[in-house]
Design a protein around this motif. Structure first.
Motif, PDB file in Angstrom:
ATOM      1  N   PHE A  19       0.816  -1.217   0.000  1.00 58.41           N
ATOM      2  CA  PHE A  19       0.000   0.000   0.000  1.00 58.41           C
ATOM      3  C   PHE A  19       0.852   1.270   0.000  1.00 58.41           C
ATOM      4  O   PHE A  19       0.683   2.136  -0.851  1.00 58.41           O
ATOM      5  N   TYR A  20       1.778   1.377   0.957  1.00 59.89           N
ATOM      6  CA  TYR A  20       2.567   2.601   1.100  1.00 59.89           C
ATOM      7  C   TYR A  20       3.425   2.854  -0.135  1.00 59.89           C
ATOM      8  O   TYR A  20       3.435   3.964  -0.665  1.00 59.89           O
ATOM      9  N   SER A  21       4.123   1.862  -0.612  1.00 65.70           N
ATOM     10  CA  SER A  21       5.001   2.068  -1.766  1.00 65.70           C
ATOM     11  C   SER A  21       4.204   2.394  -3.029  1.00 65.70           C
ATOM     12  O   SER A  21       4.609   3.248  -3.830  1.00 65.70           O
ATOM     13  N   VAL A  22       3.048   1.752  -3.222  1.00 64.21           N
ATOM     14  CA  VAL A  22       2.206   2.048  -4.391  1.00 64.21           C
ATOM     15  C   VAL A  22       1.644   3.467  -4.289  1.00 64.21           C
ATOM     16  O   VAL A  22       1.657   4.222  -5.258  1.00 64.21           O
ATOM     17  N   MET A  23       1.166   3.823  -3.099  1.00 62.15           N
ATOM     18  CA  MET A  23       0.617   5.170  -2.902  1.00 62.15           C
ATOM     19  C   MET A  23       1.691   6.233  -3.158  1.00 62.15           C
ATOM     20  O   MET A  23       1.443   7.206  -3.864  1.00 62.15           O
ATOM     21  N   LYS A  24       2.876   6.039  -2.596  1.00 64.74           N
ATOM     22  CA  LYS A  24       3.961   7.003  -2.769  1.00 64.74           C
ATOM     23  C   LYS A  24       4.335   7.126  -4.247  1.00 64.74           C
ATOM     24  O   LYS A  24       4.502   8.236  -4.770  1.00 64.74           O
ATOM     25  N   LYS A  25       4.429   5.999  -4.943  1.00 62.50           N
ATOM     26  CA  LYS A  25       4.765   6.006  -6.362  1.00 62.50           C
ATOM     27  C   LYS A  25       3.716   6.789  -7.155  1.00 62.50           C
ATOM     28  O   LYS A  25       4.052   7.618  -8.007  1.00 62.50           O
ATOM     29  N   ARG A  26       2.435   6.553  -6.881  1.00 64.93           N
ATOM     30  CA  ARG A  26       1.363   7.239  -7.607  1.00 64.93           C
ATOM     31  C   ARG A  26       1.364   8.739  -7.334  1.00 64.93           C
ATOM     32  O   ARG A  26       1.145   9.541  -8.240  1.00 64.93           O
ATOM     33  N   VAL A  27       1.601   9.116  -6.086  1.00 69.41           N
ATOM     34  CA  VAL A  27       1.644  10.542  -5.744  1.00 69.41           C
ATOM     35  C   VAL A  27       2.796  11.222  -6.473  1.00 69.41           C
ATOM     36  O   VAL A  27       2.629  12.288  -7.070  1.00 69.41           O
ATOM     37  N   LEU A  28       3.971  10.603  -6.442  1.00 68.40           N
ATOM     38  CA  LEU A  28       5.129  11.192  -7.120  1.00 68.40           C
ATOM     39  C   LEU A  28       4.920  11.275  -8.633  1.00 68.40           C
ATOM     40  O   LEU A  28       5.286  12.267  -9.263  1.00 68.40           O
ATOM     41  N   GLU A  29       4.315  10.241  -9.218  1.00 68.20           N
ATOM     42  CA  GLU A  29       4.012  10.285 -10.655  1.00 68.20           C
ATOM     43  C   GLU A  29       3.041  11.421 -10.971  1.00 68.20           C
ATOM     44  O   GLU A  29       3.195  12.117 -11.974  1.00 68.20           O
ATOM     45  N   ARG A  30       2.064  11.624 -10.117  1.00 69.84           N
ATOM     46  CA  ARG A  30       1.075  12.699 -10.326  1.00 69.84           C
ATOM     47  C   ARG A  30       1.734  14.063 -10.226  1.00 69.84           C
ATOM     48  O   ARG A  30       1.419  14.963 -11.007  1.00 69.84           O
ATOM     49  N   LEU A  31       2.641  14.234  -9.272  1.00 71.46           N
ATOM     50  CA  LEU A  31       3.348  15.507  -9.141  1.00 71.46           C
ATOM     51  C   LEU A  31       4.196  15.798 -10.379  1.00 71.46           C
ATOM     52  O   LEU A  31       4.232  16.937 -10.859  1.00 71.46           O
ATOM     53  N   VAL A  32       4.859  14.769 -10.898  1.00 70.32           N
ATOM     54  CA  VAL A  32       5.656  14.935 -12.127  1.00 70.32           C
ATOM     55  C   VAL A  32       4.745  15.313 -13.295  1.00 70.32           C
ATOM     56  O   VAL A  32       5.045  16.231 -14.061  1.00 70.32           O
ATOM     57  N   LYS A  33       3.633  14.612 -13.427  1.00 67.44           N
ATOM     58  CA  LYS A  33       2.685  14.876 -14.512  1.00 67.44           C
ATOM     59  C   LYS A  33       2.167  16.315 -14.463  1.00 67.44           C
ATOM     60  O   LYS A  33       2.037  16.978 -15.494  1.00 67.44           O
TER      61      LYS A  33
END
Length: 171
Positions: A19-33
């Protein structure tokens, strides 16, 4: 310096779930986008300046106005003090206000400006709030399962002590 084992382990086991690693990855991808910084930006500085200006302006007007107007300005100052705590201090103490550790610390110190302790908040928030977020004591949980409301005196007030730890006279 704390001895090993002096603090309880977190309730959550970050290694057993993705959960934590997937959530962190998605948040960081969204910030980059969205081309947004992970920490700090000019927008947060503008917001902080506006909040601090309104807080200090309300304080000034409170002291220089007639009694009736001073009451109105004191309520305005209370609203702006709330924004200092939730928009500046909280982000600073979480290290999200700026890329600079010193600026984050300074943003966290704004809690002291509004009459509480940024230091106490930081300790209590990290040790008293984050490890126990969304946890209810067993008695309260059992009553909820039986569809009973738990009386306020039975609720676990210490499981989320941010307000009470930062403003000790409210205890």
């Amino acid at each position: 310096h704390l001895e090993k084992g002096a603090l309880e382990e977190s309730f959550y086991s970050w290694n057993e779930s993705d959960f934590y690693s997937v959530m962190k990855k998605r948040v960081l991808e969204r910030l980059v986008k969205l081309k947004l910084n992970r920490r700090g930006s000019y927008e947060i500085c503008i917001k902080a300046f506006m909040i601090l200006f309104c807080f200090w302006f309300s304080l000034y007007k409170m002291y220089t106005s007639t009694f009736g107007m001073a009451c109105m300005w004191s309520m305005c100052m209370g609203v702006w003090a709330h924004f200092v705590g939730t928009c500046i201090q909280h982000d600073g103490n979480h290290g999200a206000f700026s890329q600079s550790k010193f600026i984050n610390k300074a943003a966290g110190w704004t809690m002291d400006m509004i009459g509480a302790s940024g230091y106490t908040w930081e300790i209590q928030h990290m040790l008293g709030h984050h490890p126990y977020t969304n946890l209810l004591d067993l008695t309260e949980d059992e009553k909820k399962q039986m569809e009973e409301d738990c009386p306020m005196e039975d609720k676990d007030q210490e499981s989320d002590p941010d307000v009470f730890s930062s403003f000790p006279l409210m205890r």
